[in-house]
Design a protein around this motif. Structure first.
Motif, mmCIF file in Angstrom:
data_model
loop_
_atom_site.group_PDB
_atom_site.id
_atom_site.type_symbol
_atom_site.label_atom_id
_atom_site.label_comp_id
_atom_site.label_asym_id
_atom_site.label_seq_id
_atom_site.Cartn_x
_atom_site.Cartn_y
_atom_site.Cartn_z
ATOM 1 N N PRO A 37 27.061 19.632 -20.486
ATOM 2 C CA PRO A 37 27.641 19.581 -21.836
ATOM 3 C C PRO A 37 26.700 18.865 -22.804
ATOM 4 O O PRO A 37 25.673 18.318 -22.390
ATOM 5 C CB PRO A 37 28.911 18.764 -21.612
ATOM 6 N N GLU A 38 27.069 18.828 -24.074
ATOM 7 C CA GLU A 38 26.288 18.143 -25.091
ATOM 8 C C GLU A 38 27.176 17.115 -25.791
ATOM 9 O O GLU A 38 28.389 17.268 -25.852
ATOM 10 C CB GLU A 38 25.760 19.127 -26.124
ATOM 11 N N VAL A 39 26.533 16.089 -26.335
ATOM 12 C CA VAL A 39 27.270 15.022 -27.007
ATOM 13 C C VAL A 39 26.925 15.015 -28.493
ATOM 14 O O VAL A 39 25.754 15.066 -28.866
ATOM 15 C CB VAL A 39 26.948 13.646 -26.391
ATOM 16 N N CYS A 95 32.550 15.726 -27.075
ATOM 17 C CA CYS A 95 31.965 16.491 -25.978
ATOM 18 C C CYS A 95 32.057 17.977 -26.333
ATOM 19 O O CYS A 95 33.148 18.493 -26.611
ATOM 20 C CB CYS A 95 32.729 16.202 -24.686
ATOM 21 N N THR A 141 29.148 13.156 -16.816
ATOM 22 C CA THR A 141 27.719 13.467 -16.917
ATOM 23 C C THR A 141 26.918 12.320 -17.510
ATOM 24 O O THR A 141 25.788 12.059 -17.089
ATOM 25 C CB THR A 141 27.511 14.725 -17.782
ATOM 26 N N PHE A 142 27.513 11.628 -18.480
ATOM 27 C CA PHE A 142 26.799 10.573 -19.205
ATOM 28 C C PHE A 142 27.535 9.243 -19.052
ATOM 29 O O PHE A 142 28.680 9.112 -19.474
ATOM 30 C CB PHE A 142 26.681 10.929 -20.688
ATOM 31 N N GLY A 197 21.972 15.466 -25.020
ATOM 32 C CA GLY A 197 22.494 16.259 -23.916
ATOM 33 C C GLY A 197 21.712 15.971 -22.650
ATOM 34 O O GLY A 197 20.833 15.107 -22.635
ATOM 35 N N CYS A 218 32.093 15.011 -20.269
ATOM 36 C CA CYS A 218 30.918 14.238 -20.681
ATOM 37 C C CYS A 218 30.874 12.874 -20.013
ATOM 38 O O CYS A 218 29.789 12.350 -19.721
ATOM 39 C CB CYS A 218 30.889 14.094 -22.204
ATOM 40 N N GLN A 219 32.032 12.298 -19.753
ATOM 41 C CA GLN A 219 32.061 10.999 -19.083
ATOM 42 C C GLN A 219 31.482 11.091 -17.678
ATOM 43 O O GLN A 219 30.829 10.163 -17.197
ATOM 44 C CB GLN A 219 33.485 10.461 -19.031
ATOM 45 N N TYR A 260 28.979 7.669 -22.383
ATOM 46 C CA TYR A 260 29.793 8.467 -23.303
ATOM 47 C C TYR A 260 30.999 7.668 -23.785
ATOM 48 O O TYR A 260 31.698 7.033 -22.999
ATOM 49 C CB TYR A 260 30.267 9.746 -22.613
ATOM 50 N N GLY A 263 36.729 15.239 -23.062
ATOM 51 C CA GLY A 263 35.767 14.156 -22.958
ATOM 52 C C GLY A 263 35.451 13.743 -21.535
ATOM 53 O O GLY A 263 34.378 13.186 -21.256
#
Length: 263
Positions: free
Chosen positions: A231-233, A192, A181-182, A224, A178-179, A185, A175
């Motif tokens: 990455p994608e969520v 993630c 990147t977003f 994403g 993703c944290q 998140y 995770g």
């Protein structure tokens, strides 16, 4: 962060700010994913498309952003499809009589991106139309687990379309990725996912489809990054199991005669 495919008088792509197409995948064996649902969402002159999946004969799960659209919507679910634009005897087209978006869904940051759709009549369960299991409450899927995502979304960033169901294998990521990147998140309610070599992804039109890990639907295609594939969520289904069960009970109560269902 819509991942829909919009059709007006011409084919229009909304910006990809999330997961939504199958890139770097393959066409699946016909009817080998009998839980898959194709959502047709009509809103006046516009029509959009999303994925979804059957969890009970009268219930389909999908992403809230697929139906969070202003105006009066008519939603049709196609089950038992391989080629969504072909005439297949296996297909069942069912109108959605109601849908419940999670009360804490946020359009701004896609938190709680989940919706439950009620089918009436119920789906006819057969070899081409079946439901898929969901995890127990707070059942986590381990980092590194290889999962699969199927759908009818775009197959390239340049807008190539597919009529047949395709699938890609993606891996559950830490995770922290993703944290970074977003900003929004949330580890508890999101998963993630992605391919760190960035040549495989879900994409436009796959929103709402299931992330299937070890024969259970653990995630829902959500969003994403705008400028890359990794990455994608995905919405973490296990976090929402109590809410899902509550809505399913309400669906069941609605089927009872008035004399029994009134309190």
């Amino acid at each position: 962060m819509l991942l829909l495919l919009l059709l007006t008088s011409a084919f229009v792509l909304v910006p990809w700010t999330g997961a939504g197409r199958i890139i770097g995948g393959w066409e699946v064996k016909r009817h080998s994913r009998p839980y898959m649902a194709y959502l047709i969402i009509e809103n006046g002159v516009e029509t959009s498309f999303c994925g979804g999946f059957l969890i009970r004969p009268d219930a389909v799960l999908s992403a809230a952003h697929c139906v969070d659209i202003k105006g009066k919507l008519n939603i049709t679910v196609i089950l038992g499809a391989h080629n969504v634009h072909g005439r297949e005897r296996s297909q069942q087209k069912i109108r959605v009589t109601q849908w419940v978006i999670h009360p804490k869904y946020s359009r701004e940051d896609d938190n709680n991106d989940i919706v439950l759709l009620k089918l009436k009549p119920k789906a006819r369960i057969n070899r081409n139309v079946q439901f898929i299991s969901i995890p127990r409450s707070n059942e986590y899927v381990r980092i590194g687990t290889k999962c699969k995502v199927a759908g009818w979304g775009l197959t390239s960033e340049t807008g190539n379309r597919t009529n047949v169901m395709r699938e890609v294998e993606l891996k559950v990521q830490n995770g922290t990725i993703c944290q970074k990147t977003f900003q929004n998140y949330q580890r508890q309610s999101m998963i993630c996912v992605g391919d760190d070599s960035s040549n495989k992804a879900s994409y436009l039109g796959d929103s709402g489809g299931p992330l299937v890990c070890k024969q259970k639907a653990h995630g829902i295609v959500s969003y994403g990054p705008e400028d890359k594939l990794f990455p994608e969520v995905y919405t973490r289904i296990s976090y929402f199991v109590p809410w899902i069960r509550e809505q399913l009970r309400k669906f069941a109560l609605q089927e009872l005669p008035d004399s029994l269902s009134s309190d």
